[in-house]
Motif scaffolding. Structure first.
Motif, PDB file in Angstrom:
ATOM      1  N   TYR A 105       0.688  -1.344  -0.187  1.00 37.28           N
ATOM      2  CA  TYR A 105      -0.016   0.020  -0.136  1.00 37.28           C
ATOM      3  C   TYR A 105       0.679   1.271  -0.046  1.00 37.28           C
ATOM      4  CZ  TYR A 105      -3.177  -3.666   1.584  1.00 37.28           C
ATOM      5  OH  TYR A 105      -4.148  -4.847   1.788  1.00 37.28           O
ATOM      6  N   PHE A 106       1.811   1.342   0.898  1.00 42.34           N
ATOM      7  CA  PHE A 106       2.891   2.349   0.763  1.00 42.34           C
ATOM      8  C   PHE A 106       3.425   2.548  -0.504  1.00 42.34           C
ATOM      9  CE2 PHE A 106       3.047   0.995   5.510  1.00 42.34           C
ATOM     10  CZ  PHE A 106       2.467   2.153   5.960  1.00 42.34           C
ATOM     11  N   ALA A 107       3.936   1.587  -1.163  1.00 40.39           N
ATOM     12  CA  ALA A 107       4.556   1.477  -2.550  1.00 40.39           C
ATOM     13  C   ALA A 107       3.616   1.989  -3.543  1.00 40.39           C
ATOM     14  CB  ALA A 107       4.937   0.159  -2.729  1.00 40.39           C
ATOM     15  N   LEU A 108       2.218   1.845  -3.320  1.00 37.83           N
ATOM     16  CA  LEU A 108       1.331   2.373  -4.393  1.00 37.83           C
ATOM     17  C   LEU A 108       1.234   3.866  -4.170  1.00 37.83           C
ATOM     18  CD1 LEU A 108      -1.729  -0.017  -4.314  1.00 37.83           C
ATOM     19  CD2 LEU A 108      -0.165   0.235  -6.142  1.00 37.83           C
ATOM     20  N   GLY A 109       1.366   4.484  -2.930  1.00 39.10           N
ATOM     21  CA  GLY A 109       1.511   5.779  -2.666  1.00 39.10           C
ATOM     22  C   GLY A 109       2.722   6.247  -3.418  1.00 39.10           C
ATOM     23  N   MET A 110       3.789   5.809  -3.222  1.00 40.86           N
ATOM     24  CA  MET A 110       5.084   6.025  -3.602  1.00 40.86           C
ATOM     25  C   MET A 110       5.001   6.223  -5.244  1.00 40.86           C
ATOM     26  SD  MET A 110       7.672   3.657  -1.445  1.00 40.86           S
ATOM     27  CE  MET A 110       8.995   4.044  -2.722  1.00 40.86           C
ATOM     28  N   LEU A 111       4.508   5.019  -5.974  1.00 40.23           N
ATOM     29  CA  LEU A 111       4.337   4.970  -7.383  1.00 40.23           C
ATOM     30  C   LEU A 111       3.431   6.478  -7.788  1.00 40.23           C
ATOM     31  CD1 LEU A 111       4.230   3.861 -10.207  1.00 40.23           C
ATOM     32  CD2 LEU A 111       2.197   2.544  -9.386  1.00 40.23           C
ATOM     33  N   TRP A 112       2.495   6.462  -7.030  1.00 41.03           N
ATOM     34  CA  TRP A 112       1.691   7.562  -7.743  1.00 41.03           C
ATOM     35  C   TRP A 112       2.437   9.129  -7.514  1.00 41.03           C
ATOM     36  CZ3 TRP A 112      -1.408   6.620 -11.264  1.00 41.03           C
ATOM     37  CH2 TRP A 112      -2.243   5.657 -11.235  1.00 41.03           C
ATOM     38  N   SER A 113       3.241   9.252  -6.494  1.00 42.84           N
ATOM     39  CA  SER A 113       3.876  10.468  -6.275  1.00 42.84           C
ATOM     40  C   SER A 113       4.474  10.902  -7.487  1.00 42.84           C
ATOM     41  CB  SER A 113       5.147  10.132  -5.046  1.00 42.84           C
ATOM     42  OG  SER A 113       6.102   9.465  -5.235  1.00 42.84           O
ATOM     43  N   ARG A 114       5.035  10.081  -8.307  1.00 40.72           N
ATOM     44  CA  ARG A 114       5.746  10.338  -9.648  1.00 40.72           C
ATOM     45  C   ARG A 114       4.968  10.064 -10.779  1.00 40.72           C
ATOM     46  NH1 ARG A 114      12.274   9.852  -9.537  1.00 40.72           N
ATOM     47  NH2 ARG A 114      12.497  10.495  -7.315  1.00 40.72           N
ATOM     48  N   ALA A 115       3.829   9.150 -10.561  1.00 41.78           N
ATOM     49  CA  ALA A 115       3.400   8.654 -12.118  1.00 41.78           C
ATOM     50  C   ALA A 115       2.028   9.621 -12.321  1.00 41.78           C
ATOM     51  CB  ALA A 115       2.832   7.339 -11.760  1.00 41.78           C
ATOM     52  N   TRP A 116       1.427  10.003 -11.204  1.00 43.68           N
ATOM     53  CA  TRP A 116       0.072  10.718 -11.372  1.00 43.68           C
ATOM     54  C   TRP A 116       0.339  11.911 -12.435  1.00 43.68           C
ATOM     55  CZ3 TRP A 116      -4.375   9.682 -10.885  1.00 43.68           C
ATOM     56  CH2 TRP A 116      -5.830  10.601 -11.190  1.00 43.68           C
ATOM     57  N   PRO A 117       1.267  12.709 -12.695  1.00 42.40           N
ATOM     58  CA  PRO A 117       1.321  13.683 -13.579  1.00 42.40           C
ATOM     59  C   PRO A 117       1.292  13.143 -15.123  1.00 42.40           C
ATOM     60  CG  PRO A 117       2.899  14.245 -11.938  1.00 42.40           C
ATOM     61  CD  PRO A 117       2.420  12.631 -11.887  1.00 42.40           C
ATOM     62  N   ARG A 118       1.539  11.600 -15.247  1.00 44.10           N
ATOM     63  CA  ARG A 118       1.878  11.030 -16.581  1.00 44.10           C
ATOM     64  C   ARG A 118       0.828  10.281 -16.964  1.00 44.10           C
ATOM     65  NH1 ARG A 118       6.252  12.179 -13.455  1.00 44.10           N
ATOM     66  NH2 ARG A 118       8.267  13.064 -14.528  1.00 44.10           N
ATOM     67  N   GLY A 138      -6.780 -15.494   2.051  1.00 40.94           N
ATOM     68  CA  GLY A 138      -7.086 -14.945   0.647  1.00 40.94           C
ATOM     69  C   GLY A 138      -7.315 -13.492   0.636  1.00 40.94           C
ATOM     70  N   ALA A 139      -8.084 -12.985   1.759  1.00 43.65           N
ATOM     71  CA  ALA A 139      -8.387 -11.741   1.810  1.00 43.65           C
ATOM     72  C   ALA A 139      -6.797 -10.911   1.917  1.00 43.65           C
ATOM     73  CB  ALA A 139      -9.103 -11.261   3.118  1.00 43.65           C
ATOM     74  N   VAL A 140      -6.021 -11.065   2.368  1.00 44.24           N
ATOM     75  CA  VAL A 140      -4.569 -10.602   2.132  1.00 44.24           C
ATOM     76  C   VAL A 140      -4.371 -10.087   0.787  1.00 44.24           C
ATOM     77  CG1 VAL A 140      -2.243 -10.664   2.738  1.00 44.24           C
ATOM     78  CG2 VAL A 140      -3.864 -11.688   4.354  1.00 44.24           C
ATOM     79  N   ILE A 141      -4.616 -11.131   0.088  1.00 43.44           N
ATOM     80  CA  ILE A 141      -4.190 -11.031  -1.245  1.00 43.44           C
ATOM     81  C   ILE A 141      -5.077 -10.231  -2.003  1.00 43.44           C
ATOM     82  CG2 ILE A 141      -3.921 -12.126  -3.520  1.00 43.44           C
ATOM     83  CD1 ILE A 141      -2.684 -14.347  -2.163  1.00 43.44           C
ATOM     84  N   THR A 142      -6.831 -10.449  -1.858  1.00 47.07           N
ATOM     85  CA  THR A 142      -7.716  -9.565  -2.452  1.00 47.07           C
ATOM     86  C   THR A 142      -7.608  -8.011  -2.277  1.00 47.07           C
ATOM     87  OG1 THR A 142      -9.114 -10.261  -0.951  1.00 47.07           O
ATOM     88  CG2 THR A 142      -9.107 -11.716  -3.091  1.00 47.07           C
ATOM     89  N   ARG A 143      -7.387  -7.705  -0.892  1.00 47.86           N
ATOM     90  CA  ARG A 143      -7.306  -6.620  -0.277  1.00 47.86           C
ATOM     91  C   ARG A 143      -6.082  -5.904  -1.296  1.00 47.86           C
ATOM     92  NH1 ARG A 143      -8.571  -7.688   5.910  1.00 47.86           N
ATOM     93  NH2 ARG A 143     -10.918  -8.199   5.472  1.00 47.86           N
ATOM     94  N   ALA A 144      -4.993  -6.340  -1.394  1.00 49.82           N
ATOM     95  CA  ALA A 144      -3.807  -5.915  -2.004  1.00 49.82           C
ATOM     96  C   ALA A 144      -4.237  -5.589  -3.399  1.00 49.82           C
ATOM     97  CB  ALA A 144      -2.662  -6.572  -1.745  1.00 49.82           C
ATOM     98  N   LEU A 145      -4.817  -6.567  -4.122  1.00 49.76           N
ATOM     99  CA  LEU A 145      -5.398  -6.091  -5.363  1.00 49.76           C
ATOM    100  C   LEU A 145      -6.431  -4.975  -5.661  1.00 49.76           C
ATOM    101  CD1 LEU A 145      -5.607 -10.023  -6.842  1.00 49.76           C
ATOM    102  CD2 LEU A 145      -3.807  -8.222  -7.212  1.00 49.76           C
ATOM    103  N   ALA A 146      -7.395  -4.897  -4.750  1.00 51.31           N
ATOM    104  CA  ALA A 146      -8.395  -3.951  -4.722  1.00 51.31           C
ATOM    105  C   ALA A 146      -7.657  -2.473  -4.398  1.00 51.31           C
ATOM    106  CB  ALA A 146      -9.454  -4.072  -3.751  1.00 51.31           C
ATOM    107  N   ALA A 147      -6.570  -2.614  -3.771  1.00 54.87           N
ATOM    108  CA  ALA A 147      -5.891  -1.480  -3.684  1.00 54.87           C
ATOM    109  C   ALA A 147      -5.311  -0.592  -4.627  1.00 54.87           C
ATOM    110  CB  ALA A 147      -4.856  -1.372  -2.649  1.00 54.87           C
ATOM    111  N   ILE A 148      -5.019  -1.318  -6.006  1.00 56.71           N
ATOM    112  CA  ILE A 148      -4.792  -0.802  -7.007  1.00 56.71           C
ATOM    113  C   ILE A 148      -5.680   0.341  -7.657  1.00 56.71           C
ATOM    114  CG2 ILE A 148      -3.771  -1.258  -9.552  1.00 56.71           C
ATOM    115  CD1 ILE A 148      -2.799  -3.952  -8.335  1.00 56.71           C
TER     116      ILE A 148
END
Length: 390
Positions: free
Chosen positions: A218-231, A258-268
């Motif tokens: 989840y933290f990594a998704l936020g890191m990703l968007w910190s630079r990717a969002w403008p693009r 299974g919820a550990v995985i589905t919640r991670a996928l849903a976070a995208i």
């Protein structure tokens, strides 16, 4: 406070308050045996992504803060000072105020407050690992004094590694840093799923479950968007579809593993929707938090104390409509959070060695410039006002 010329208004403070509120409502419904509108313990149609949403936003904002620290040539102790000032004052006042309240109401006695076990409970809060409930509070509410707070060490342990991630990104390609981070994140999720997730009983896995490792995704998704969002293409319709997709994935009936995985996928898709709403959502929401302040943290750390207190005084048997009872929890928690913000958190944040708001504003300018070049007029509109800083 008036916004400086470079600041732009966004909805991230409101998003954090929304996340805290959905967690509050869910906990109130479950523990008070109440119904809130359509939500009750028997159905699963509620937004259960409050904590992942917190972590996504923290990943974006805290990583940017680390980048600002490095770019400004400041020592890393300035970064950690910022993090400490965001959490520690509110937590320290919380444990002192809670102890005074418990003594005043008669939930614990002075002799119980002086026992080693209660001392260990206080120490766990001061050390930001509030995962222990002393025997003196076993009969208070649900028997766990504040089951929301194990997210604190998850968050704090992420803070600890942010400088390493920022330094790595400064020495290798950004894409390489993301690949390493997501690789560790996927491993952390798979390990946690393999041992049973939140239902794992061995102490070592309970300890693992309150570190950043199962939640780095989840933290990594936020890191990703910190630079990717403008693009990327920024569309309200895509954000709406992302929310629908989030619920479709999150509501797949699976067990704890299974919820550990589905919640991670849903976070995208959730992360895309959060970015869109944060930057592009109606500005009326940012005006709410501009007037009230950032009440998310106070609401989060205090709401279970309100719930447990109501249970202690027999609220489960009160002849009160469930929705009204849950709203009571919300309003009391919000009032405490307002006091916490005005008296503790806001004055503490004023002492931060530096602010990452300028960095956020710069990223917003970059996003706006990119959007102007690539998006037809009318689909996007410029932001105005202040930025939501972690």
């Amino acid at each position: 406070m008036a916004d400086s010329g470079g600041m732009r208004r966004n909805n991230f403070d409101f998003l954090r308050l929304l996340a805290a509120s959905t967690v509050l409502i869910h906990h109130a419904v479950i523990h008070l045996d109440a119904s809130f509108l359509w939500h009750n313990e028997g159905n699963n149609w509620w937004f259960n992504g409050g904590v992942p949403l917190f972590f996504i936003l923290s990943g974006m904002m805290v990583y940017r803060s680390g980048e600002k620290c490095l770019a400004s040539g400041l020592p890393w102790r300035s970064f950690y000072a910022n993090r400490a000032l965001r959490i520690m004052p509110a937590m320290y006042v919380y444990i002192v105020a809670l102890t005074i309240f418990l003594l005043a109401v008669g939930i614990i006695t002075f002799s119980q407050a002086l026992t080693p076990t209660y001392g260990a409970y206080v120490a766990s809060n001061l050390l930001l690992i509030p995962v222990y409930t002393p025997p003196a509070l076993a009969d208070f509410g649900v028997g766990v004094v504040n089951g929301s707070l194990p997210t604190i060490p998850m968050e704090v342990s992420f803070y600890a590694i942010v400088p390493m991630l920022v330094l790595l990104a400064s020495r290798v390609k950004w894409r390489t840093t993301l690949m390493v981070t997501f690789g560790v994140a996927v491993a952390g999720i798979l390990v946690y799923a393999a041992v049973g997730g939140t239902e794992s009983e061995p102490l070592i896995w309970k300890f693992y479950g309150v570190t950043f490792l199962p939640y780095l995704w989840y933290f990594a998704l936020g890191m990703l968007w910190s630079r990717a969002w403008p693009r990327v293409v920024q569309s309200g319709w895509i954000a709406l579809a992302a929310i629908v997709l989030y619920f479709v994935i999150d509501k797949i009936p699976v067990g704890a593993e299974g919820a550990v995985i589905t919640r991670a996928l849903a976070a995208i898709p959730l992360s895309y929707a959060a970015m869109w709403f944060g930057y592009r959502g109606p500005q009326m929401f940012s005006r709410i938090t501009s007037r009230l302040g950032d009440l998310s943290f106070g609401t989060y750390i205090w709401h279970m104390i309100v719930v447990n207190t109501l249970i202690y005084f027999g609220a489960r048997t009160w002849p009160v409509d469930g929705t009204i009872l849950v709203l009571m929890v919300f309003l009391i928690s919000l009032a405490i959070a307002f006091a916490s913000w005005r008296l503790v958190e806001k004055p503490s944040l004023a002492r931060k060695p530096y602010s990452s708001r300028a960095r956020i504003a710069a990223v917003q300018d970059e996003r706006a410039n990119a959007a102007t070049k690539s998006t037809p007029p009318g689909n996007l509109r410029p932001d105005t006002g202040h930025s939501g800083e972690a």
